[in-house]
Design a protein around this motif. Structure first.
Motif, mmCIF file in Angstrom:
data_model
loop_
_atom_site.group_PDB
_atom_site.id
_atom_site.type_symbol
_atom_site.label_atom_id
_atom_site.label_comp_id
_atom_site.label_asym_id
_atom_site.label_seq_id
_atom_site.Cartn_x
_atom_site.Cartn_y
_atom_site.Cartn_z
ATOM 1 N N ALA B 174 0.874 -1.269 -0.042
ATOM 2 C CA ALA B 174 0.023 0.030 -0.226
ATOM 3 C C ALA B 174 0.905 1.244 -0.137
ATOM 4 C CB ALA B 174 -0.888 -0.025 0.930
ATOM 5 N N ILE B 175 1.784 1.210 1.004
ATOM 6 C CA ILE B 175 2.855 2.513 0.862
ATOM 7 C C ILE B 175 3.414 2.634 -0.547
ATOM 8 C CG2 ILE B 175 4.963 3.237 1.819
ATOM 9 C CD1 ILE B 175 4.317 2.048 4.548
ATOM 10 N N ARG B 176 3.808 1.475 -1.049
ATOM 11 C CA ARG B 176 4.526 1.656 -2.243
ATOM 12 C C ARG B 176 3.781 2.046 -3.681
ATOM 13 N NH1 ARG B 176 8.053 -2.379 0.196
ATOM 14 N NH2 ARG B 176 6.651 -4.128 -0.126
ATOM 15 N N SER B 177 2.399 2.089 -3.381
ATOM 16 C CA SER B 177 1.600 2.459 -4.579
ATOM 17 C C SER B 177 0.819 3.612 -4.031
ATOM 18 C CB SER B 177 0.207 1.342 -4.580
ATOM 19 O OG SER B 177 -0.409 1.524 -3.473
ATOM 20 N N PHE B 178 1.345 4.258 -3.251
ATOM 21 C CA PHE B 178 0.976 5.856 -2.839
ATOM 22 C C PHE B 178 1.543 6.758 -3.918
ATOM 23 C CE2 PHE B 178 1.209 10.157 -0.425
ATOM 24 C CZ PHE B 178 0.242 10.182 -0.388
ATOM 25 N N PRO B 179 0.998 7.385 -4.664
ATOM 26 C CA PRO B 179 1.330 7.964 -5.967
ATOM 27 C C PRO B 179 2.403 9.208 -5.626
ATOM 28 C CG PRO B 179 -1.021 8.453 -5.667
ATOM 29 C CD PRO B 179 -0.504 7.487 -4.629
ATOM 30 N N GLN B 180 2.257 9.716 -4.293
ATOM 31 C CA GLN B 180 3.280 10.811 -4.244
ATOM 32 C C GLN B 180 4.773 10.338 -4.047
ATOM 33 O OE1 GLN B 180 1.733 13.642 -1.147
ATOM 34 N NE2 GLN B 180 -0.136 13.395 -1.888
ATOM 35 N N ASP B 181 5.696 11.035 -4.635
ATOM 36 C CA ASP B 181 6.967 10.681 -4.386
ATOM 37 C C ASP B 181 7.627 11.132 -3.143
ATOM 38 O OD1 ASP B 181 9.683 9.864 -5.214
ATOM 39 O OD2 ASP B 181 10.360 11.751 -6.208
ATOM 40 N N ILE B 182 7.279 10.329 -2.085
ATOM 41 C CA ILE B 182 7.812 10.550 -0.626
ATOM 42 C C ILE B 182 8.559 9.336 -0.427
ATOM 43 C CG2 ILE B 182 6.039 12.238 -0.002
ATOM 44 C CD1 ILE B 182 4.463 9.855 1.422
ATOM 45 N N SER B 183 9.562 9.791 0.817
ATOM 46 C CA SER B 183 10.096 8.399 1.521
ATOM 47 C C SER B 183 9.340 8.213 2.678
ATOM 48 C CB SER B 183 11.388 9.055 1.746
ATOM 49 O OG SER B 183 11.636 10.097 2.553
ATOM 50 N N VAL B 184 9.417 6.839 3.088
ATOM 51 C CA VAL B 184 8.653 6.541 4.448
ATOM 52 C C VAL B 184 9.600 5.578 5.083
ATOM 53 C CG1 VAL B 184 6.617 5.171 5.121
ATOM 54 C CG2 VAL B 184 6.608 6.723 2.977
ATOM 55 N N ALA B 185 9.398 5.768 6.531
ATOM 56 C CA ALA B 185 9.975 4.919 7.398
ATOM 57 C C ALA B 185 8.992 4.099 8.393
ATOM 58 C CB ALA B 185 10.829 5.616 8.446
ATOM 59 N N VAL B 186 9.161 2.843 8.547
ATOM 60 C CA VAL B 186 8.107 2.306 9.366
ATOM 61 C C VAL B 186 8.565 1.746 10.830
ATOM 62 C CG1 VAL B 186 6.600 0.220 9.417
ATOM 63 C CG2 VAL B 186 7.027 1.285 7.190
ATOM 64 N N PHE B 187 8.004 2.030 11.495
ATOM 65 C CA PHE B 187 8.426 1.789 12.996
ATOM 66 C C PHE B 187 7.588 0.545 13.631
ATOM 67 C CE2 PHE B 187 10.261 5.863 14.805
ATOM 68 C CZ PHE B 187 10.565 6.609 13.823
ATOM 69 N N GLY B 188 8.346 -0.481 13.953
ATOM 70 C CA GLY B 188 7.408 -1.528 14.837
ATOM 71 C C GLY B 188 8.009 -1.286 16.227
ATOM 72 N N THR B 189 7.117 -1.127 17.196
ATOM 73 C CA THR B 189 7.430 -0.939 18.656
ATOM 74 C C THR B 189 6.795 -1.816 19.536
ATOM 75 O OG1 THR B 189 5.458 0.483 19.212
ATOM 76 C CG2 THR B 189 7.069 1.471 17.633
ATOM 77 N N GLY B 190 7.376 -1.934 20.940
ATOM 78 C CA GLY B 190 7.099 -2.582 21.892
ATOM 79 C C GLY B 190 8.146 -3.730 22.075
ATOM 80 N N GLY B 191 7.732 -4.434 23.118
ATOM 81 C CA GLY B 191 8.679 -5.532 23.755
ATOM 82 C C GLY B 191 9.840 -4.767 24.367
ATOM 83 N N MET B 192 11.202 -5.479 24.470
ATOM 84 C CA MET B 192 10.907 -6.931 24.098
ATOM 85 C C MET B 192 10.615 -7.766 25.211
ATOM 86 S SD MET B 192 14.542 -7.053 21.871
ATOM 87 C CE MET B 192 13.976 -8.648 20.799
ATOM 88 N N SER B 193 10.999 -8.539 25.967
ATOM 89 C CA SER B 193 10.309 -9.673 27.010
ATOM 90 C C SER B 193 10.227 -8.712 28.004
ATOM 91 C CB SER B 193 11.289 -10.928 27.317
ATOM 92 O OG SER B 193 12.426 -10.515 27.711
ATOM 93 N N HIS B 194 8.742 -8.607 28.639
ATOM 94 C CA HIS B 194 8.490 -8.313 29.854
ATOM 95 C C HIS B 194 7.288 -8.559 30.162
ATOM 96 C CE1 HIS B 194 6.630 -5.073 27.202
ATOM 97 N NE2 HIS B 194 5.962 -4.602 28.131
ATOM 98 N N GLN B 195 7.034 -8.643 31.636
ATOM 99 C CA GLN B 195 5.475 -9.178 32.021
ATOM 100 C C GLN B 195 5.290 -8.234 33.293
ATOM 101 O OE1 GLN B 195 3.898 -12.841 32.232
ATOM 102 N NE2 GLN B 195 3.154 -12.761 34.296
#
Ligand code: FE
Ligand code: FE
Lengths: 114, 288, 288, 114
Positions: B174-195
């Motif tokens: 979906a990001i790669r099909s966005f018609p504007q010529d922009i650069s995108v970073a993707v953040f995956g957050t959370g973790g690591m092990s904890h309770q």
């Protein structure tokens, strides 16, 4: 005070059971609600429709008891913060350690259940 | 067309933000963690994206238990910083990228992902701490616009790890099909092990975390095959947040390179990890 | 194990409820519609399910634009009747079936449907009018418990018709795997052709509606292949509610028989349709 | 008054544009809010953060104008109900008919755009 089980999962049934208690704790995000809660904790519990058991757990700060009654730690933590208690204090409560012991366990690499 | 330039996996522990907000990053307790961030931060500062898609979860702040969406995307042009009960973090409000949000919502819904939209959203530490990990001194404004992508990790049953990886792949398309010529970073957050709660509070599983840090690059399918019960047993009831790293990983192409990683115990009650990947997939001359 | 005994497709126009609430069903305007319901009502009264899964949409009552979920399931044990701005309908509150809700949420999430849960939900005419169509005089309580299943049909992009049919199939599997020995009816509500606003307000497309009434039984895949733009063009901006009939149809087995149908124009600004199907799939001796 | 286009889709962009106006109309579910709105419509619009254009559309009951500004019929209908106007009245407004003409069109089988 209640002894903790290994895990507390907030499943859909717990969410339903703990709805009132979580809603109460969530409301403490708001300073005005914190003031009202502190003024009369019991009345605030009644206004949020807590069961007698839930109310008792809140008033006595039975942190494990709250979880047994469907509370989520992310909600009850807001109550702990109102009491100026840290997540390390709660960790101690759940595991039968003092806050210092719990913090030391974390600094030495955490608790290993491998 | 938009291109994805990098992906960042990072813990989002509130105390990491508090350490920065209170000038404690040079203290004995915090210095090892922040020293570990340094090379990643330098690299990211030279590769500013136009937009960051930040995959995170809310912690009883904007999302209450009345409605719990599995996956949600913010569509606002501005996201206030949440007051989680002890005052707002002293960081800038978050600027949205509503046209990209809109595009992602439509593409993902057409790709059979049942996305909830948020027109109003106060973003909590789950989103702002990763922004601070990326950019410790934003001044008056963060260096890029943001699309928040929320995952339910608090209420069981959470989406499966496999579904999160599949969402990431669809997100990448979906990001790669966005018609504007922009650069995108993707953040995956959370973790690591904890309770945080229960008799196993304080759980840290370094073996699992190290395996995860490696496999997120080389074998995400293996991580996607783990059940939510596996995550809870191995990484703790809150360690299941790691499924959000899979959304990030899924969005990257197959041609990535690890810029930096770091791992430190403890940050508050949590094992803190960071892994930064450059996405070479869209670079000229790079394999498709 | 639970079994699905019938499926009801019905419009949920508020004025149909108001006609019942105000004793106007014998008026010239309303009599043809309610006469048309009669055979279906008689049959359903003899086939009371334990639980009804009611697929419907909220109309700016419980769901505001802050959060718009694509698909949501109510998990409460009780659903108050909404005050939509002119007082609550004088009908009983709705009793939930929380254990079935919980089972459906887990099964559907594991089946890659990204379900939002509602722990608190005031149900509006979208749910209560179909209950009144089924049971005009409930007295103090509705004859069965209810699981509300909400679909976003108000905010574009709605889920595709194909996704709705797929959700229905997964819903059918999930219901049939519920370990309690209960009978379940599935309601698909909304439609038929209507458009409330714009220059095409008052749109009725009888040809499309008749086609839909036939194909919902014999060729749901054909209806699932229509785009949301097709629905809006043919059935009107609100006629796209018909995609919710596909969720109901998907939940039924391949062996169904039409008990009754009726079609009437107008109910308020809407073409009102009803189609009742007995599900033979689970009957002893019936083909699987 | 504004002339209506064929269709109004509440897409994500319109939801954003019309957020304040829809929120205002949605608030009219509550009797106390209805009272406050009726007391001072302009002040109520300001309190809900409406743009000048949106406020004008509300105050003048420009039903089509509201849609152009991102309103959804399900929200504006709550305002219509406060004014004791029916969906048939609104249908007439959108199509340039009187309420009676619009109702007659519906009774004769609705409006056909085949
Ligand atoms: Fe978190
Ligand atoms: Fe409807």
């Amino acid at each position: 005070m209640t002894e903790a089980r290994d895990n507390y999962l907030l499943d859909v049934a717990a969410s339903r059971r703990g709805y009132a208690i979580n809603r109460l704790c969530g409301s403490l995000k708001d300073p005005e609600n914190r003031r009202r809660f502190s003024e009369d904790e019991a009345a605030y519990c009644d206004a949020y429709g807590l069961s007698e058991e839930q109310k008792k757990a809140i008033l006595e700060r039975d942190w494990t008891g709250m979880l047994e009654l469907g509370a989520s730690i992310f909600y009850t933590f807001k109550l702990a913060m109102l009491d100026q208690k840290s997540m390390q204090y709660l960790g101690g409560v759940f595991t039968g350690m003092s806050t210092e012991e719990f913090m030391a366990a974390m600094r030495s690499g955490g608790r290993n259940f491998g | 067309m938009a291109r994805i330039i990098w992906g960042l996996a990072t813990s989002h522990v509130p105390s990491i933000g508090a350490a920065m907000d209170n000038g404690k990053t040079a203290d004995d307790y915090w210095k090892p963690l922040f020293d570990g961030y340094e090379p990643a931060r330098r690299w990211m500062a030279e590769h500013t994206p136009d937009v960051a898609v930040v995959v995170y979860n809310d912690h009883a702040n904007a999302v209450d238990l009345d409605q719990v969406p599995a996956f949600a995307i913010g569509t606002a042009d501005r996201y206030p910083v949440a007051d989680e009960g002890w005052g707002r973090r002293p960081v800038p409000p978050v600027t949205g990228a509503p046209e990209l949000s809109e595009h992602l919502v439509r593409e993902l819904i057409d790709d059979s992902f049942d996305i909830t939209t948020y027109h109003r959203l106060d973003v909590d530490h789950g989103l702002t701490v990763p922004l601070s990990v990326y950019c410790p001194e934003p001044g008056q404004a963060w260096p890029c616009a943001v699309v928040p992508l929320l995952v339910n990790v608090i209420q069981y049953p959470q989406p499966t790890a496999a579904r999160c990886l599949a969402l990431g792949k669809a997100l990448g398309r979906a990001i790669r099909s966005f018609p504007q010529d922009i650069s995108v970073a993707v953040f995956g957050t959370g973790g690591m092990s904890h309770q945080l709660a229960g008799a196993r509070a304080g759980l840290i599983n370094t073996g699992f975390d190290r395996m995860f840090l490696d496999a997120i690059e080389h074998d995400p399918e293996k991580l996607a095959a783990l059940t939510r019960e596996d995550y809870i047993r191995e990484a703790g009831t809150e360690g299941i947040e790691l499924i959000m790293w899979l959304v990030m990983r899924g969005a990257l192409s197959d041609t990535i390179t690890r810029v930096h990683e770091t791992y430190h115990v403890p940050a508050s009650n949590t094992a803190a990890g960071l892994a930064l990947f450059e996405d070479l997939g869209d670079r000229e001359g790079a394999p498709a």
